[in-house]
Design a protein around this motif. Structure first.
Motif, mmCIF file in Angstrom:
data_model
loop_
_atom_site.group_PDB
_atom_site.id
_atom_site.type_symbol
_atom_site.label_atom_id
_atom_site.label_comp_id
_atom_site.label_asym_id
_atom_site.label_seq_id
_atom_site.Cartn_x
_atom_site.Cartn_y
_atom_site.Cartn_z
ATOM 1 N N VAL A 154 0.916 -1.369 0.185
ATOM 2 C CA VAL A 154 -0.042 0.046 0.044
ATOM 3 C C VAL A 154 1.024 1.228 0.108
ATOM 4 C CG1 VAL A 154 -1.940 1.242 1.268
ATOM 5 C CG2 VAL A 154 -1.888 -1.402 1.193
ATOM 6 N N THR A 156 2.048 4.913 -0.516
ATOM 7 C CA THR A 156 1.273 6.219 0.123
ATOM 8 C C THR A 156 2.329 7.339 -0.049
ATOM 9 O OG1 THR A 156 2.153 6.288 2.286
ATOM 10 C CG2 THR A 156 -0.052 5.228 1.835
ATOM 11 N N VAL A 165 -3.218 6.898 -0.339
ATOM 12 C CA VAL A 165 -2.789 6.083 -1.115
ATOM 13 C C VAL A 165 -2.410 6.543 -2.585
ATOM 14 C CG1 VAL A 165 -3.577 3.826 -2.298
ATOM 15 C CG2 VAL A 165 -4.095 4.204 0.077
ATOM 16 N N THR A 170 0.603 1.631 -5.949
ATOM 17 C CA THR A 170 -0.099 0.380 -5.189
ATOM 18 C C THR A 170 -0.679 -0.606 -6.145
ATOM 19 O OG1 THR A 170 -0.706 2.104 -3.681
ATOM 20 C CG2 THR A 170 -1.874 -0.016 -3.386
ATOM 21 N N GLY A 195 0.731 1.774 5.800
ATOM 22 C CA GLY A 195 1.329 1.868 4.396
ATOM 23 C C GLY A 195 2.764 2.191 4.378
ATOM 24 N N LEU A 205 -2.834 5.123 7.708
ATOM 25 C CA LEU A 205 -3.724 5.599 6.761
ATOM 26 C C LEU A 205 -4.848 6.447 7.585
ATOM 27 C CD1 LEU A 205 -4.525 2.643 4.533
ATOM 28 C CD2 LEU A 205 -2.916 4.222 3.998
ATOM 29 N N THR A 213 -7.903 -0.135 3.986
ATOM 30 C CA THR A 213 -6.935 -1.171 3.294
ATOM 31 C C THR A 213 -7.721 -2.102 2.569
ATOM 32 O OG1 THR A 213 -5.333 -0.551 5.197
ATOM 33 C CG2 THR A 213 -5.068 -2.563 3.655
#
Ligand code: ASP
Ligand code: MG
Length: 455
Positions: A154, A156, A165, A170, A195, A205, A213
């Protein structure tokens, strides 16, 4: 392929984790990808220890940490990782993770400064521990769980504490790290909430971010569905604190779910699963403690005109600002800059504006009024509640509307009939009246007309 996401309360202890692994086992035929939150409320504990580190000695903080984590983790691991060799491996992995975590706290007790970046690193350990425990628990059941580091999947930006994100990167990372595992019939286990930037720094996040997620992974992988496993049956058609007969809504449109969340429902933040809904992936909310129930499925589908659910918020304040020389913009700026927890409604009339807000702290109200210039008059009324009536095609020329006005005849209320998608009507009432109005509405709408209005 399905995404199974388990929240902290579904992972609180041995009994809960056993439920989780058996839910995963029961869906092996659908190629599950598992997303886990931290065990129980460990994220809060990590945050609390960070605060302690700024004021206390290394010895004190490490003792606190050991007292909390050691007995609990050993007990849980020996309860859920049944095979001996797997258990030894799990203990040694968790020990290594705990050593790393202690080093981060040691550093904090020295520098006495907590940057958002350091905070993200600290908080990410909750999900890390959980990922390791769940993976080993699966393996000891002969299920091919594999840990896949979320910070490598993930990707970011570096907005620590609330990272965004980066979808293209990703997608590529998920393709590289998650897809091969699925193809080999393994069960990937990823940390929710965590992330990483493209140069490998851990980010988060935002609190409660594990649902996001799940939505991100589900969207990228084109999951058949996403299942958010939690400790309630799903969205209810009324606040269970106000009526005993509230029932689970089987199918809920995402716009209606947003309205429910805005006006009191605490199940999940529908915004966090939007990426999945936008790709037509249904999101199920299911109860780990009652897996036989179907829960609520959220989607972009319409579910039929009419009233579907009622919700309520209390302890709000109505603020009226008036003054002849003022513009709408000035009033709006004053309301918007006051720092309320939430502004529920604003209404404009010539030379006046009314807002219903959640003050967060009561003293904010007095301070707000005191700081206004003399040309502005400020009147406030506390103990105001809002009842949200949520559904589809709620317009003032519907039969539901006429019916509602009839039911409300004997009560005092202000009615706000317009919402952008005709998904809600709002009633502002006095708190002391709220529960009677709410329960009258509920019984009249859902019992008297149950065939017509319930989903
Ligand atoms: N463990 C994190 C939190 O408690 C993230 C999550 O559970 O979604 O906020
Ligand atoms: Mg949590």
């Amino acid at each position: 392929m399905v995404i199974l996401k388990f929240g902290g309360s579904s992972l609180a202890d041995i009994e809960e984790i056993r439920r989780v692994t058996s839910i995963i086992e029961s869906q092996l035929g659908r190629n599950p990808v598992v997303v886990v939150s931290a065990l129980g409320d460990i994220t809060n504990v990590l945050e609390h220890l960070a605060d302690l580190s700024l004021e206390h000695s290394e010895k004190f903080v490490i003792n606190e940490l050991n007292d909390f984590f050691e007995p609990r983790l050993y007990r849980i691991i020996s309860g859920v990782v049944s095979k001996n060799a797997e258990q030894q491996q799990c203990l040694s992995d968790v020990n290594r993770i705990m050593q790393e975590l202690k080093n981060v706290y040691r550093g904090l007790t020295v520098v006495k400064e907590l940057t958002p970046r350091a905070m993200d690193t600290l908080l990410s350990y909750g999900e890390k521990i959980s990922q390791t425990v769940i993976t080993h628990a699966l393996r000891s059941m002969n299920i091919a769980g594999v840990e896949i580091p979320a910070q490598k999947c993930v990707i970011t930006d570096a907005n620590f504490g609330r990272a965004d994100v980066l979808w293209d990167q990703t997608s590529r990372s998920v393709e590289e790290h998650v897809v091969p595992a699925i193809e080999q019939n393994q069960v990937p286990v990823l940390q929710g909430f965590v992330g990483g930037t493209s140069d490998g720094t851990v980010t988060t996040l935002g609190r409660g971010g594990s649902d996001y997620t799940a939505a991100v992974l589900g969207s990228i992988l084109g999951a058949e569905d996403i299942q958010i496993w939690t400790d309630v049956d799903g969205f209810l058609n009324a606040d269970p604190g106000l009526v005993d007969e509230a029932t689970t809504i089987e199918k809920l449109n995402i716009e209606e779910a947003k309205e429910l969340a805005n006006f009191g429902a605490r199940v999940l933040h529908p915004r966090t699963v939007l990426p999945a809904i936008e790709r037509d992936i249904p999101v199920y909310i299911r109860n780990t403690f009652a897996p036989e129930k179907q829960g609520t499925v959220l989607s972009g589908d319409k579910t039929g005109a009419g009233i579907h659910c009622l919700t309520a918020v209390r302890d709000l304040v109505r603020i009226e600002l008036s003054g002849t020389a003022q513009s709408r913009e000035q009033f709006a700026d004053l309301i918007n800059s006051a720092g309320w927890s939430q502004i529920y409604l604003t209404m404009q009339s010539p030379n006046a504006m009314t807002a219903i807000v959640d003050p967060g702290e009561p003293r904010l109200i007095d301070r707000f009024c005191e700081e206004l210039s003399d040309e502005i008059e400020c009147r406030t009324e506390t103990e105001i509640g809002i009842i949200g009536i949520v559904g589809e095609s709620l317009t003032t020329n519907s039969e539901e509307y006429r019916n509602l006005i009839g039911i409300l005849e004997k009560f005092e209320y202000d009615f706000f009939p317009y919402s952008p998608n005709s998904n809600r009507w709002l009633l502002a009432v006095k708190d002391f009246n709220l529960s009677e109005i709410f329960s009258t509405l509920f019984h009249e709408i859902f019992n008297a007309n149950s065939g017509k209005t319930s989903e």
